[in-house]
Write an enzyme that holds these catalytic residues in place. Sequence first.
Site, PDB file in Angstrom:
ATOM      1  N   ARG A 100       0.849  -1.194   0.000  1.00  0.00           N
ATOM      2  CA  ARG A 100       0.000   0.000   0.000  1.00  0.00           C
ATOM      3  C   ARG A 100       0.884   1.244   0.000  1.00  0.00           C
ATOM      4  O   ARG A 100       2.038   1.208   0.433  1.00  0.00           O
ATOM      5  CB  ARG A 100      -0.903   0.010   1.239  1.00  0.00           C
ATOM      6  CG  ARG A 100      -1.971  -1.060   1.232  1.00  0.00           C
ATOM      7  CD  ARG A 100      -3.081  -0.721   2.189  1.00  0.00           C
ATOM      8  NE  ARG A 100      -3.834  -1.898   2.598  1.00  0.00           N
ATOM      9  CZ  ARG A 100      -4.963  -1.851   3.288  1.00  0.00           C
ATOM     10  NH1 ARG A 100      -5.468  -0.700   3.668  1.00  0.00           N
ATOM     11  NH2 ARG A 100      -5.595  -2.959   3.640  1.00  0.00           N
ATOM     12  N   HIS A 141      -9.677  -6.217  -3.812  1.00  0.00           N
ATOM     13  CA  HIS A 141      -9.209  -7.302  -4.662  1.00  0.00           C
ATOM     14  C   HIS A 141      -9.814  -7.111  -6.047  1.00  0.00           C
ATOM     15  O   HIS A 141     -10.563  -6.169  -6.301  1.00  0.00           O
ATOM     16  CB  HIS A 141      -9.585  -8.662  -4.076  1.00  0.00           C
ATOM     17  CG  HIS A 141      -8.635  -9.151  -3.026  1.00  0.00           C
ATOM     18  ND1 HIS A 141      -7.278  -9.281  -3.250  1.00  0.00           N
ATOM     19  CD2 HIS A 141      -8.844  -9.559  -1.749  1.00  0.00           C
ATOM     20  CE1 HIS A 141      -6.697  -9.741  -2.156  1.00  0.00           C
ATOM     21  NE2 HIS A 141      -7.621  -9.910  -1.222  1.00  0.00           N
ATOM     22  N   ASP A 171      -5.939  -7.782 -11.961  1.00  0.00           N
ATOM     23  CA  ASP A 171      -4.590  -8.197 -11.583  1.00  0.00           C
ATOM     24  C   ASP A 171      -3.686  -8.350 -12.799  1.00  0.00           C
ATOM     25  O   ASP A 171      -2.528  -7.914 -12.788  1.00  0.00           O
ATOM     26  CB  ASP A 171      -4.638  -9.518 -10.825  1.00  0.00           C
ATOM     27  CG  ASP A 171      -5.073  -9.363  -9.383  1.00  0.00           C
ATOM     28  OD1 ASP A 171      -5.302  -8.229  -8.950  1.00  0.00           O
ATOM     29  OD2 ASP A 171      -5.198 -10.388  -8.684  1.00  0.00           O
TER      30      ASP A 171
END
Length: 376
Positions: A100, A141, A171
Amino acid sequence: MSAAAGPLAGLLVLDFSTLLPGPLATLILAEAGAEVVKVERPGTGDEMRGYQPPWGADSANFALLNRGKRSVALDLKDPAQRARLDPLIERADILVEQFRPGVMERLGLGPGQVMARNPRLIWCSITGYGQSGPKRDAAGHDLNYIGDAGLLSLGFGDAARPVVPPALIADIAGGAYPAVMNILMALHARQATGSGQRLDIAMTDNLFPFLYWAMGQGFATGRWPGNGDGLVTGGTPRYRLYPTADGRVLAAAPIEDRFWAVFCDIIGLEPQWRDDARDPAGTAARVAALVAARDADAWRAAIAGRDCCCSIVATVEEAMNDPHFAARGLFGHRLANAEGQQMPALPVPLAPALRGPPGIRPAPALGADNAAVLAP
């Protein structure tokens, strides 16, 4: 061309990432010849090592995503252990991290801190929402990212039984691929300027190219597409999935008139239903009924050699054994583990000439390269 002599041979990549986006990006760089050193936490390492199913000491997922890399295990919160990275940091070409925002700075490894010592470094951060903006610190996610970008709203099926997409789109297409693309462009720019760059790869940002047609429709007409009502999301009989008699699925995409005419002839669609603009729902229902009357093998034979943009949806096992992909050499590269087991390596989007000839390479054991690559 061997992997060691690939187009990125001689480049050093420090990989602080875990799970999927960063590791897939650095796998592509490794397959192109770069030396990738994976920096992991002692004891457990990358969380992907513990995923199911196991394959030897680690998971099959980890092995597929980390083939050909090296691993060092360090407690980055310990200044003495962190200092062992100094020689690598000073000569690295690329750094990939997936924490992060602010985490690397707190560890003393932030871009300002590190690039002051190595101004040629290409620093690549991969996050869900980027290094700035109101959502920068939000947890998420793939499902959250494609939902926030509006992509998921275009085709989630019946609202009473919504369907989760079968691929981690954010992703891979929003994180790993843009990371590689931007790293390569930054390396090219470095040849001219001698300076590295900080790259902010936000997975959610990079999903909007998938929405080009939805954006065009919405901004041009004021009518924004919804769930399953677009040209390529099931809103036409010409682009749908039709179940067969034996529970398989026919993927029908005869959008253009010339393909639609051939498709209608193959399935025997009556003349009153062929003008699908008149009653799209009625045409779709009749097509579905005709397709459902025969099994997948019958339809496979009927469409063979015909230009109709149709196919029977393959299972994963069928796809892995498809003679076409075998002829393309897609699964020629091999992955091995310490127990002597082998499986096909993960195909990566590199032209064969850039990836090198097929060979057998393992993923690294946790900390296997501490002695070889770290300063004492």
